[in-house]
Write a protein that holds these residues in place. Structure first.
Motif, PDB file in Angstrom:
ATOM      1  N   VAL A 104       0.838  -1.196   0.000  1.00  0.00           N
ATOM      2  CA  VAL A 104       0.000   0.000   0.000  1.00  0.00           C
ATOM      3  C   VAL A 104       0.874   1.249   0.000  1.00  0.00           C
ATOM      4  O   VAL A 104       0.677   2.181  -0.791  1.00  0.00           O
ATOM      5  N   ALA A 105       1.861   1.285   0.882  1.00  0.00           N
ATOM      6  CA  ALA A 105       2.734   2.452   0.979  1.00  0.00           C
ATOM      7  C   ALA A 105       3.574   2.625  -0.278  1.00  0.00           C
ATOM      8  O   ALA A 105       3.829   3.756  -0.717  1.00  0.00           O
ATOM      9  N   GLU A 106       4.009   1.530  -0.886  1.00  0.00           N
ATOM     10  CA  GLU A 106       4.839   1.625  -2.084  1.00  0.00           C
ATOM     11  C   GLU A 106       4.060   2.215  -3.254  1.00  0.00           C
ATOM     12  O   GLU A 106       4.599   3.011  -4.043  1.00  0.00           O
ATOM     13  N   LEU A 107       2.798   1.844  -3.404  1.00  0.00           N
ATOM     14  CA  LEU A 107       1.977   2.437  -4.460  1.00  0.00           C
ATOM     15  C   LEU A 107       1.741   3.925  -4.194  1.00  0.00           C
ATOM     16  O   LEU A 107       1.818   4.752  -5.113  1.00  0.00           O
ATOM     17  N   ALA A 108       1.438   4.260  -2.940  1.00  0.00           N
ATOM     18  CA  ALA A 108       1.259   5.678  -2.593  1.00  0.00           C
ATOM     19  C   ALA A 108       2.547   6.461  -2.852  1.00  0.00           C
ATOM     20  O   ALA A 108       2.517   7.613  -3.310  1.00  0.00           O
ATOM     21  N   GLN A 109       3.679   5.843  -2.589  1.00  0.00           N
ATOM     22  CA  GLN A 109       4.976   6.473  -2.832  1.00  0.00           C
ATOM     23  C   GLN A 109       5.122   6.836  -4.317  1.00  0.00           C
ATOM     24  O   GLN A 109       5.539   7.952  -4.671  1.00  0.00           O
ATOM     25  N   GLN A 110       4.764   5.903  -5.209  1.00  0.00           N
ATOM     26  CA  GLN A 110       4.846   6.155  -6.643  1.00  0.00           C
ATOM     27  C   GLN A 110       3.883   7.259  -7.067  1.00  0.00           C
ATOM     28  O   GLN A 110       4.233   8.136  -7.874  1.00  0.00           O
ATOM     29  N   GLN A 111       2.670   7.239  -6.524  1.00  0.00           N
ATOM     30  CA  GLN A 111       1.664   8.233  -6.900  1.00  0.00           C
ATOM     31  C   GLN A 111       2.056   9.634  -6.439  1.00  0.00           C
ATOM     32  O   GLN A 111       1.893  10.620  -7.176  1.00  0.00           O
ATOM     33  N   LEU A 112       2.573   9.755  -5.228  1.00  0.00           N
ATOM     34  CA  LEU A 112       2.959  11.065  -4.712  1.00  0.00           C
ATOM     35  C   LEU A 112       4.181  11.613  -5.463  1.00  0.00           C
ATOM     36  O   LEU A 112       4.310  12.829  -5.645  1.00  0.00           O
ATOM     37  N   ARG A 113       5.048  10.718  -5.899  1.00  0.00           N
ATOM     38  CA  ARG A 113       6.217  11.187  -6.657  1.00  0.00           C
ATOM     39  C   ARG A 113       5.781  11.883  -7.945  1.00  0.00           C
ATOM     40  O   ARG A 113       6.426  12.841  -8.406  1.00  0.00           O
ATOM     41  N   ARG A 114       4.677  11.422  -8.528  1.00  0.00           N
ATOM     42  CA  ARG A 114       4.202  12.022  -9.780  1.00  0.00           C
ATOM     43  C   ARG A 114       3.735  13.458  -9.596  1.00  0.00           C
ATOM     44  O   ARG A 114       3.675  14.221 -10.548  1.00  0.00           O
ATOM     45  N   ILE A 115       3.370  13.845  -8.357  1.00  0.00           N
ATOM     46  CA  ILE A 115       2.997  15.244  -8.125  1.00  0.00           C
ATOM     47  C   ILE A 115       4.137  15.998  -7.429  1.00  0.00           C
ATOM     48  O   ILE A 115       3.954  17.126  -6.971  1.00  0.00           O
ATOM     49  N   GLY A 116       5.304  15.348  -7.350  1.00  0.00           N
ATOM     50  CA  GLY A 116       6.486  16.034  -6.853  1.00  0.00           C
ATOM     51  C   GLY A 116       6.770  15.898  -5.380  1.00  0.00           C
ATOM     52  O   GLY A 116       7.546  16.667  -4.810  1.00  0.00           O
ATOM     53  N   ILE A 117       6.172  14.902  -4.715  1.00  0.00           N
ATOM     54  CA  ILE A 117       6.407  14.665  -3.287  1.00  0.00           C
ATOM     55  C   ILE A 117       7.179  13.360  -3.127  1.00  0.00           C
ATOM     56  O   ILE A 117       6.761  12.312  -3.631  1.00  0.00           O
ATOM     57  N   ALA A 118       8.305  13.418  -2.427  1.00  0.00           N
ATOM     58  CA  ALA A 118       9.095  12.220  -2.142  1.00  0.00           C
ATOM     59  C   ALA A 118       8.640  11.626  -0.811  1.00  0.00           C
ATOM     60  O   ALA A 118       8.518  12.330   0.195  1.00  0.00           O
ATOM     61  N   LEU A 119       8.374  10.324  -0.821  1.00  0.00           N
ATOM     62  CA  LEU A 119       7.923   9.632   0.389  1.00  0.00           C
ATOM     63  C   LEU A 119       8.880   8.487   0.682  1.00  0.00           C
ATOM     64  O   LEU A 119       9.047   7.583  -0.144  1.00  0.00           O
ATOM     65  N   SER A 120       9.525   8.513   1.849  1.00  0.00           N
ATOM     66  CA  SER A 120      10.385   7.402   2.263  1.00  0.00           C
ATOM     67  C   SER A 120       9.613   6.522   3.231  1.00  0.00           C
ATOM     68  O   SER A 120       8.847   7.008   4.060  1.00  0.00           O
ATOM     69  N   ILE A 121       9.822   5.211   3.134  1.00  0.00           N
ATOM     70  CA  ILE A 121       9.066   4.229   3.908  1.00  0.00           C
ATOM     71  C   ILE A 121       9.957   3.632   4.990  1.00  0.00           C
ATOM     72  O   ILE A 121      11.057   3.154   4.701  1.00  0.00           O
ATOM     73  N   ARG A 122       9.468   3.650   6.230  1.00  0.00           N
ATOM     74  CA  ARG A 122      10.206   3.082   7.359  1.00  0.00           C
ATOM     75  C   ARG A 122       9.389   1.941   7.962  1.00  0.00           C
ATOM     76  O   ARG A 122       8.371   2.152   8.597  1.00  0.00           O
ATOM     77  N   GLN A 123       9.830   0.714   7.718  1.00  0.00           N
ATOM     78  CA  GLN A 123       9.177  -0.453   8.303  1.00  0.00           C
ATOM     79  C   GLN A 123       9.701  -0.654   9.719  1.00  0.00           C
ATOM     80  O   GLN A 123      10.916  -0.768   9.923  1.00  0.00           O
ATOM     81  N   LEU A 124       8.803  -0.711  10.700  1.00  0.00           N
ATOM     82  CA  LEU A 124       9.182  -0.808  12.101  1.00  0.00           C
ATOM     83  C   LEU A 124       8.493  -1.987  12.768  1.00  0.00           C
ATOM     84  O   LEU A 124       7.460  -2.478  12.299  1.00  0.00           O
ATOM     85  N   THR A 125       9.061  -2.447  13.874  1.00  0.00           N
ATOM     86  CA  THR A 125       8.353  -3.398  14.724  1.00  0.00           C
ATOM     87  C   THR A 125       7.231  -2.651  15.443  1.00  0.00           C
ATOM     88  O   THR A 125       7.189  -1.411  15.454  1.00  0.00           O
ATOM     89  N   SER A 126       6.321  -3.390  16.078  1.00  0.00           N
ATOM     90  CA  SER A 126       5.234  -2.739  16.806  1.00  0.00           C
ATOM     91  C   SER A 126       5.770  -1.817  17.895  1.00  0.00           C
ATOM     92  O   SER A 126       5.276  -0.701  18.088  1.00  0.00           O
ATOM     93  N   ALA A 127       6.796  -2.274  18.629  1.00  0.00           N
ATOM     94  CA  ALA A 127       7.363  -1.451  19.699  1.00  0.00           C
ATOM     95  C   ALA A 127       8.019  -0.194  19.123  1.00  0.00           C
ATOM     96  O   ALA A 127       7.867   0.911  19.664  1.00  0.00           O
ATOM     97  N   GLU A 128       8.767  -0.346  18.022  1.00  0.00           N
ATOM     98  CA  GLU A 128       9.407   0.808  17.393  1.00  0.00           C
ATOM     99  C   GLU A 128       8.374   1.790  16.850  1.00  0.00           C
ATOM    100  O   GLU A 128       8.545   3.009  16.948  1.00  0.00           O
ATOM    101  N   TYR A 129       7.306   1.247  16.293  1.00  0.00           N
ATOM    102  CA  TYR A 129       6.239   2.090  15.744  1.00  0.00           C
ATOM    103  C   TYR A 129       5.607   2.942  16.842  1.00  0.00           C
ATOM    104  O   TYR A 129       5.427   4.145  16.694  1.00  0.00           O
ATOM    105  N   ARG A 130       5.274   2.299  17.975  1.00  0.00           N
ATOM    106  CA  ARG A 130       4.660   3.032  19.082  1.00  0.00           C
ATOM    107  C   ARG A 130       5.599   4.125  19.594  1.00  0.00           C
ATOM    108  O   ARG A 130       5.168   5.244  19.868  1.00  0.00           O
TER     109      ARG A 130
END
Length: 546
Positions: free
Chosen positions: A409-435
């Motif tokens: 889901v995030a990877e597709l959104a990343q591609q779509q936002l790049r087309r309007i000029g927004i760079a999106l980096s994705i950080r995969q975290l564990t549940s504890a790291e996310y919280r």
């Protein structure tokens, strides 16, 4: 108040409001919503179903899990909420088709004008599984203990926010009071978080309760629980006080239910097709294989806030409405759903799912419109750089998103936002790291779903005067959300919730993506597979064909 000041409280709400959904996203499973108007659906009638003689008593239902429950206490979030939902009843229930609050352990109730006092009249024929009588005193003790233990019982404590005490009038009548308006408590009284436990359980430590030392009034009794291996429930004889939302209000049809942890998805699937288990969860890519033969699909739309990219309003770039708005309409939700999910999974059309009674269709405002998104960013002075990512005053339009699973889901959104000029980096975290990252504001976007089936969840998430985990600035939205929390008239409250949803989208405070659903595959010998409003299995009507 600024959201950063309440990050520790936000951690609590994040753990309870998502009861089922945190488990889904944390484990990397998939969730989305089918197009049916009904909350629950079996895609194909089970062989040997009610049309061939009706319910049969007896048998053991076998369920394969990808995760251990983590904690069995209903007052604490769990990865397998159905275990304790089937051994502990609540004062009220919520009809899964209408969202209406209906009787359960309470036969009736009244709410005062400003939603600070709730008076319940209780059934007099109920007992706990150890023989102890259910009455107003034990209800009061449940609420008092939850309030006193606070963060140790986060689901219950949050449902009781503002609790000031309970007055017992007699054995069957009590009044629960709050020091501020809290109309959402009526829905909370139907939740697993406020399931009523026996006096013996209230004497146990939170750790003992998590390990299964629980006495409830439900249709099943916990026989055993071994962490990381599974649990067994057995039918309680003489249970005659089922919820008014259920067709079967008496004893369950099944003799027992066996949960077993099978971490590997392929092994779970093989266990179902070989007949070793009866129910498993299913990812979209595997749905088709279970739609024919000796298996079928069952699903339930999750009420509450849809699967969403949550915006950190403390982030300097995201304080700017033009950027938020560009992202809102620059993401192609339909492409995400069509690519990652299956045809039964539609996009979000509001902040709340369409199964929520207070839902407002805002699909027009959520349309995919990259031309308008580009125009917004152009007008705001964000210009394309050499790599087509926009810049302004030496700053790149670059953001990050934190995830627990759901990478496609995030990877597709990343591609779509790049087309309007927004760079999106994705950080995969564990549940504890996310919280930890979300609690401390170390993110631009986060991704989750909040499945509490009451619109007051919007106040906890987006009011600057409440927990405010995303740092939303003070606005007229605060007054709207406080007004709905104090409004006891359903129609008037719905009108206020409509205003809140419209404001959230107009201001691009959040980015809804798709609705959530629990999808399970089951053997055709399984009949009457139903869910509650929170997408938790209820097994009072489930039976097995011979």
């Amino acid at each position: 108040m600024n959201g950063r000041r309440h990050r520790s409280e936000a951690r609590i709400i994040a753990r309870i409001a998502v009861l089922t959904s945190v488990a889904v996203l944390a484990s990397g499973c998939w969730a989305a919503a089918p197009p049916q108007s009904s909350n629950a659906t079996g895609e194909r009638p089970p062989a040997g179903g009610p049309q061939r003689g009706g319910p049969q008593r007896g048998g053991t239902l076998r369920i394969a899990l990808d995760l251990d429950a983590g904690c069995l206490d209903p007052a604490v979030p769990s990865f397998v909420p159905s275990i304790t939902r089937n051994i502990a009843d609540s004062l009220t229930d919520q009809d899964p088709d209408t969202g209406k609050i209906v009787p359960w352990l309470a036969t009736s109730w009244t709410v005062n004008k400003n939603a600070t006092a709730f008076t319940f009249t209780l059934r007099t024929d109920v007992t706990f599984s150890d023989g102890t009588r259910f009455d107003a005193d034990v209800v009061k003790r449940n609420f008092d203990v939850a309030s006193e233990l606070g963060a140790q019982l986060p689901a219950a404590a949050t449902a009781l926010a503002g609790y000031s005490g309970t007055t017992v009038h007699n054995d069957k009548k009590l009044t629960v009071r709050f020091n501020q308006p809290n109309i959402g408590f009526l829905q909370a009284s139907s939740s697993r978080a406020l399931a009523i436990l026996g006096p013996a359980t209230l004497e146990k430590s939170p750790q003992q309760r998590c390990q299964g030392e629980l006495i409830g009034t439900g249709p099943f009794v916990l026989k055993s629980y071994v962490p990381d291996r599974g649990a067994t429930l057995v039918r309680r004889k003489g249970h005659t006080w089922g919820s008014a939302a259920r067709a079967n209000r008496g004893a369950a049809y099944l003799d027992s239910i066996e949960y077993q942890v099978i971490a590997e998805a392929g092994v779970r699937s093989g266990s179902l097709t070989s007949g070793q288990v009866d129910i498993i969860d299913v990812a979209p890519q595997d749905e088709a294989r279970f739609e024919t033969g000796d298996t079928y699909l069952a699903s339930h739309v999750q009420a509450g806030v849809v699967s969403t990219f949550h915006i950190n309003h403390d982030h300097p770039i995201l304080r700017e409405k033009a950027v938020r708005r560009a992202m809102l309409i620059g993401i192609n939700r339909k492409q995400i759903v069509d690519t990652v999910f299956t045809p039964r999974h539609p996009v979000a059309t509001s902040v709340l799912s369409h199964t929520q009674p207070e839902y407002l269709d805002l699909s027009a405002a959520l349309r995919f419109d990259p031309d308008s998104a580009n125009a917004l960013l152009d007008k705001a002075g964000w210009v394309r750089g050499p790599d087509r990512i926009r810049e302004r005053a030496g700053q790149r339009l670059e953001l990050d998103i934190i995830l627990r699973g759901m990478a496609p889901v995030a990877e597709l959104a990343q591609q779509q936002l790049r087309r309007i000029g927004i760079a999106l980096s994705i950080r995969q975290l564990t549940s504890a790291e996310y919280r930890e990252a979300e609690d401390n504001g170390r993110f631009a976007l986060s991704f989750s779903q909040q499945s509490r089936p009451d619109p007051d969840i919007l106040r906890a998430m987006y009011s600057s005067r409440d927990i405010n985990p995303y740092g939303v600035a003070p606005s007229k939205l605060d007054d709207i959300l406080e007004a709905q929390a104090a409004e006891s008239d359903p129609q008037a409250r719905t009108a206020l919730v409509h205003k809140a949803q419209r404001y959230l989208i107009e201001q691009a405070y959040t980015i809804p993506l798709y609705e959530g659903v629990q999808v399970h595959a089951a053997s055709t010998r399984v009949n009457g597979l139903i869910y509650d409003m929170s997408s938790t299995h209820i097994f009072t009507e489930t039976w097995l064909s011979s």
